[in-house]
Design a protein around this motif. Structure first.
Motif: not given
Ligand code: AMP
Length: 224
Positions: A58, A60-61, A87-88, A91, A174-175, A177-179
């Protein structure tokens, strides 16, 4: 009406967003498209994100929140479809604050569910027409034998640099873990609807509300 389309890479967020744009005149805000545009036009920001994107990480925010803020400041339109953003959790908080600033509400968050094996199959082999954006797939919807797009006749076959198995694994990671924590976040806020992204496109019907002609989306009987 402002909605978020949430789902893993390959779930069909972009495709569904296109239908909503065409049928309801909504404005699609895809951070992935904005970042690819910056990368292709060689801006400083584009150069900064190119490697991150091709690895499947990803960006950065700060960067993506800045992109969305710019668009919200400039666009009017019938409503926004947030595609690939947020996505976070950071965000998601930022989007809430930005919408509040411009007196808008978030009406629905639509999760498009597709199992991981199907996602990988959908993405590896995916290509789009550079002329009109029509999506093709090596196995399920191959390019016509004459090499010309069946819609616009272009021969420009585009494949995303991150649509390979290695980047895809990282994008999925990433999805998860973070989204995916955003599902709980929006469930708790009361905004979440989940739909089965493996059904045919008919599971999403875009209609006009007969009673007062207000545009609305009919999700298998659930109107939003
Ligand atoms: P997409 O087209 O939505 O699959 O996004 C392609 C790539 O752009 C992602 O794998 C990320 O590297 C980057 N990206 C897009 N949207 C975001 C976002 N909201 N936050 C962080 N990175 C993003």
């Amino acid at each position: 009406m402002n909605i978020i389309l949430l789902g893993a890479p390959g779930a069909g967020k972009g495709t569904q967003a296109q239908f909503l744009v065409e049928s309801l005149g909504m404005v699609q805000l895809s951070t992935g498209d904005m970042l690819r545009e910056a990368k292709d036009s060689g801006t400083e920001m584009g150069k900064l994100v190119a490697d991150v994107m091709s690895r499947g990480d990803l960006v950065t925010d700060e960067i993506v929140i800045g992109l969305i803020k710019e668009k919200l400041d400039g666009e009017q339109g019938a409503g926004f479809i947030f595609d690939g953003f947020p996505r976070t959790l950071a965000q998601a908080d930022a989007l809430g604050a930005l919408l509040k600033e411009c007196n808008r509400d978030l009406d629905r968050v639509i999760e498009i569910q597709v199992d991981d094996t199907a996602l990988i199959k959908r993405i590896v082999g995916r290509s789009t027409c550079g002329g009109c954006g029509q999506v093709y797939h090596d196995e399920t919807k191959p390019w016509p034998l004459n090499g010309q797009c069946s819609i616009c006749g272009s021969t420009d076959v585009k494949r995303r640099a991150d649509d390979n198995e290695e980047s895809l694994k990282q994008r999925l990671m990433e999805y998860y873990k973070k989204t995916s924590p955003l599902l709980g976040y929006y469930f708790a806020k009361g905004n979440l609807i989940s739909i089965n992204g493996l059904l045919s496109m008919d599971c999403l019907l875009y209609t006009s509300d007969a009673a007062d002609d207000t545009p609305c989306v009919d999700l298998g009987g659930r109107r939003i």
